[in-house]
Design a protein around this motif. Structure first.
Motif, short mmCIF file in Angstrom:
data_model
loop_
_atom_site.label_atom_id
_atom_site.label_comp_id
_atom_site.label_asym_id
_atom_site.label_seq_id
_atom_site.Cartn_x
_atom_site.Cartn_y
_atom_site.Cartn_z
N THR A 115 -37.13 18.39 -22.13
CA THR A 115 -38.17 18.56 -21.16
C THR A 115 -37.88 17.86 -19.97
O THR A 115 -37.72 18.20 -18.98
CB THR A 115 -39.70 18.44 -21.64
OG1 THR A 115 -39.87 19.23 -22.64
CG2 THR A 115 -40.65 18.83 -20.60
N LEU B 148 -34.68 18.42 -18.09
CA LEU B 148 -34.84 19.61 -17.24
C LEU B 148 -35.62 19.32 -16.08
O LEU B 148 -35.08 19.65 -14.95
CB LEU B 148 -35.62 20.62 -18.21
CG LEU B 148 -34.61 21.30 -19.22
CD1 LEU B 148 -35.71 22.25 -20.04
CD2 LEU B 148 -33.55 22.00 -18.75
N VAL B 149 -36.65 18.51 -16.08
CA VAL B 149 -37.39 18.23 -15.22
C VAL B 149 -36.80 17.29 -14.02
O VAL B 149 -36.88 17.44 -12.85
CB VAL B 149 -38.81 17.66 -15.42
CG1 VAL B 149 -39.63 17.22 -14.03
CG2 VAL B 149 -39.61 18.49 -16.16
N GLY C 176 -33.32 17.07 -13.69
CA GLY C 176 -32.45 17.78 -13.22
C GLY C 176 -32.75 18.49 -11.89
O GLY C 176 -32.19 18.32 -10.66
N GLU C 177 -33.88 18.99 -12.12
CA GLU C 177 -34.65 19.70 -10.62
C GLU C 177 -35.04 18.88 -9.68
O GLU C 177 -34.80 18.89 -8.54
CB GLU C 177 -35.92 20.59 -11.16
CG GLU C 177 -35.68 21.70 -11.95
CD GLU C 177 -34.66 22.63 -11.31
OE1 GLU C 177 -34.88 22.94 -10.04
OE2 GLU C 177 -33.69 23.19 -11.95
N SER C 178 -35.52 17.63 -10.11
CA SER C 178 -36.10 16.67 -9.06
C SER C 178 -34.83 16.49 -8.61
O SER C 178 -34.90 15.85 -7.32
CB SER C 178 -36.72 15.67 -10.00
OG SER C 178 -37.12 14.51 -8.82
N ARG D 88 -31.88 17.66 -7.87
CA ARG D 88 -31.34 18.74 -7.21
C ARG D 88 -32.18 18.70 -5.78
O ARG D 88 -31.62 18.83 -4.81
CB ARG D 88 -31.35 20.01 -7.79
CG ARG D 88 -29.96 20.19 -8.66
CD ARG D 88 -29.96 21.39 -9.26
NE ARG D 88 -31.20 21.94 -10.31
CZ ARG D 88 -30.73 21.52 -11.51
NH1 ARG D 88 -29.29 20.86 -11.88
NH2 ARG D 88 -31.55 21.82 -12.48
N ARG D 89 -33.59 18.73 -5.97
CA ARG D 89 -34.34 18.52 -4.49
C ARG D 89 -34.24 17.45 -3.82
O ARG D 89 -34.16 17.44 -2.54
CB ARG D 89 -35.81 18.68 -4.99
CG ARG D 89 -36.74 18.95 -4.02
CD ARG D 89 -38.13 19.04 -4.48
NE ARG D 89 -38.77 18.06 -5.19
CZ ARG D 89 -38.86 18.19 -6.56
NH1 ARG D 89 -38.68 19.37 -7.21
NH2 ARG D 89 -39.33 17.24 -7.21
N THR D 90 -33.92 16.19 -4.47
CA THR D 90 -33.58 15.16 -3.74
C THR D 90 -32.13 15.01 -2.93
O THR D 90 -32.17 14.83 -1.72
CB THR D 90 -33.50 13.88 -4.56
OG1 THR D 90 -34.79 13.55 -5.34
CG2 THR D 90 -33.05 12.42 -3.97
N GLU D 91 -31.27 15.79 -3.52
CA GLU D 91 -29.99 15.96 -3.05
C GLU D 91 -30.18 16.90 -1.78
O GLU D 91 -29.39 16.64 -0.79
CB GLU D 91 -28.93 16.39 -3.94
CG GLU D 91 -27.66 16.85 -3.45
CD GLU D 91 -27.00 15.62 -2.92
OE1 GLU D 91 -25.66 15.80 -2.36
OE2 GLU D 91 -27.22 14.46 -3.07
#
Length: 227
Positions: A107, A110-111, A113-115, A117-120
């Motif tokens: 979990t 996954l979380v 990875g999304e974080s 990607r949002r930062t990038e």
């Protein structure tokens, strides 16, 4: 995600070891730094894309969260029944909670990875905004140079003309003055060449812009279907 940096803050070595091994088994793993709560003060100024907070000794969690910048992405790994979790969520709305249960590592990845990607995405957006602002500054400078082109050309014409008049009567000038006037004349001619090149580039850019507009206007519009 290879260039991303993640900080794992925990006082439990097993937590850090398990999470680091699980992350490094991924095809694309970020750079990982592991710190205990007692070493946080020495490293809190080092920027990280994501901070994962694991089990800490009593009292340290609130101190660490209070010291973080509001925009910092933080994932807290804590039991679902943690008594202070509700207070922390209300105090730090950007805090993401991952319950410590059997599948917590999956979990968290996954979380995280999304974080990341949002930062990038936010970083790229800020870069694009900065580039657009610089381009606008260059455009303003270009418009000013275009507006002042006529005045600069008039001043150059006057400088070149007066220098050439003085050079027609070299006998009235000292050797040093003659050399200085020749330098002024030569530099004025160089500036004039630069202005001519600028005018040529300005005309080429304007022609290209006009051609682009013409192509856009001449492009066939999609015909609407009759019903």
């Amino acid at each position: 995600m290879r260039s991303a940096s993640v900080l794992i803050l925990t006082d439990e070595a097993d937590f850090a070891r398990l999470l680091t091994a699980r992350w490094q088994a991924e095809r694309q793993a970020p750079g990982i730094t592991v710190l205990g709560g007692d070493l946080w003060k020495d490293h809190e100024s080092v920027p990280h894309d994501l901070i994962v907070v694991g089990p800490l000794r009593d009292g340290r969690l609130s101190q660490i969260l209070h010291a973080l910048e509001p925009a910092t992405a933080v994932i807290l790994c804590a039991p679902a029944e943690s008594p202070e979790l509700g207070q922390l969520r209300s105090r730090y709305p950007r805090l993401v909670h991952v319950p410590l249960r059997e599948d917590w590592t999956q979990t968290l990845l996954l979380v995280a990875g999304e974080s990341l990607r949002r930062t990038e995405a936010l970083r790229l957006a800020r870069q694009a905004e900065g580039k657009a602002a610089r381009n606008e500054q260059y455009a303003t400078l270009g418009r000013y140079m275009t507006d002042m082109k006529h005045s600069v050309n008039n001043a150059l014409t006057s400088m070149i003309g007066n220098a050439e008049l003085l050079l027609l009567e070299p006998g009235q000038l000292s050797k040093q003055s003659l050399a200085q006037i020749k330098t002024i004349h030569s530099m004025a001619l160089r500036i004039n060449e630069i202005m001519l090149r600028f005018s040529s580039l300005s005309n080429e850019m304007q022609d290209a812009e006009n051609a682009s507009h013409a192509e856009t206007e001449e492009a066939p519009q999609p015909s609407s279907r009759r019903r």
